[in-house]
Design a protein around this motif. Structure first.
Motif, PDB file in Angstrom:
ATOM      1  N   ASP A  68       0.860  -1.186   0.000  1.00  0.00           N
ATOM      2  CA  ASP A  68       0.000   0.000   0.000  1.00  0.00           C
ATOM      3  C   ASP A  68       0.895   1.234   0.000  1.00  0.00           C
ATOM      4  O   ASP A  68       1.275   1.728   1.063  1.00  0.00           O
ATOM      5  CB  ASP A  68      -0.908  -0.016   1.238  1.00  0.00           C
ATOM      6  N   ARG A  70       1.095   4.290   0.402  1.00  0.00           N
ATOM      7  CA  ARG A  70       0.387   5.484   0.895  1.00  0.00           C
ATOM      8  C   ARG A  70       1.328   6.670   1.092  1.00  0.00           C
ATOM      9  O   ARG A  70       0.884   7.807   1.205  1.00  0.00           O
ATOM     10  CB  ARG A  70      -0.319   5.156   2.210  1.00  0.00           C
ATOM     11  N   GLY A 177       2.125  -0.946   5.077  1.00  0.00           N
ATOM     12  CA  GLY A 177       2.097  -0.677   3.647  1.00  0.00           C
ATOM     13  C   GLY A 177       3.151  -1.438   2.867  1.00  0.00           C
ATOM     14  O   GLY A 177       3.153  -1.419   1.633  1.00  0.00           O
TER      15      GLY A 177
END
Length: 225
Positions: A68, A70, A177
């Motif tokens: 992820d 982010r 993440g």
């Protein structure tokens, strides 16, 4: 920290940043300083700092381990895989000329790990190296092994770059993440999670007090007493 320990050699610049330093800016400065040290134009450097949230990719990073993205993802050029850096984590960049010491890459990494392990011990946290798993490991609150510190280095013309990070009190959810350092089966912990409150200044004092031991370890090849 008002004053650095008297035991620190003046031939090395000992730098501490209180404000977060963007990762790309630090990487650019490290790269330039590495070249200058190799050319004999600058002092060696040990730099303690903190980064805004960022995922860094080492030379062995696998895209599937970026779960992820982010935060910004930066190609770091160091060895290893994906690592997270962010607030509450103390990062140490160590730029030393191994031509002046034992030319031993494994010995340098071993000494770097030992420096962090000894400092964690000063705060009552037992930690260790683990065969086949890069980083610094300890017992988490659930009794399982977890990573509390990361190690990643690069060496150009026998001058070291990058170094270590230690989780004092970061937001541990930020590690979700990525697959930290490519290791899925073990978690990540911090001094804060272990119930040990340590701010940057206190950590830096303890770390730098042990710097002479770290430097002495670099004068002999790995495995030599």
């Amino acid at each position: 920290m008002d004053k650095l320990p008297d035991s620190l050699p003046e031939s090395i610049e000992w730098r501490r940043d209180d404000a977060p330093v963007p990762y790309r800016a630090a990487l650019d400065e490290m790269t330039a300083r590495n070249a200058a040290i190799a050319a004999g134009e600058a002092r060696e450097l040990v730099w303690l700092l903190e980064h805004p949230p960022v995922y860094t990719a080492g030379t062995s990073a696998a895209v599937a381990e970026l779960l992820d993205p982010r935060f910004e993802v930066v190609e770091a050029g160091r060895g290893g895989r994906y690592t997270y850096h962010g607030p509450g984590q103390r990062v140490g960049y160590v730029l030393l000329d191994l031509k002046r010491r034992a030319r031993d890459v494994r010995g340098f990494v071993h000494a770097l790990e030992g420096w962090v392990i000894a400092t964690l011990g000063d705060f009552g946290v037992e930690s260790w190296r683990s065969e086949g798993r890069i980083g610094i490991w300890c017992r988490d609150t659930d009794g399982r092994e977890a990573k509390i510190g990361a190690i990643g280095v690069r060496i150009r013309r026998w001058v070291t770059m990058h170094g270590f990070s230690v989780n004092l009190a970061p937001d541990l959810s930020h590690f979700s993440g990525i697959v930290p350092c490519g290791i899925e089966e073990f978690g990540v912990t911090s001094l804060q999670k272990l119930g040990v409150a340590v701010d940057f200044d206190t950590w830096d004092r303890a770390l730098l007090a042990r710097a002479p031991e770290f430097l002495a370890a670099l004068d002999k090849p790995c495995g030599q007493e």
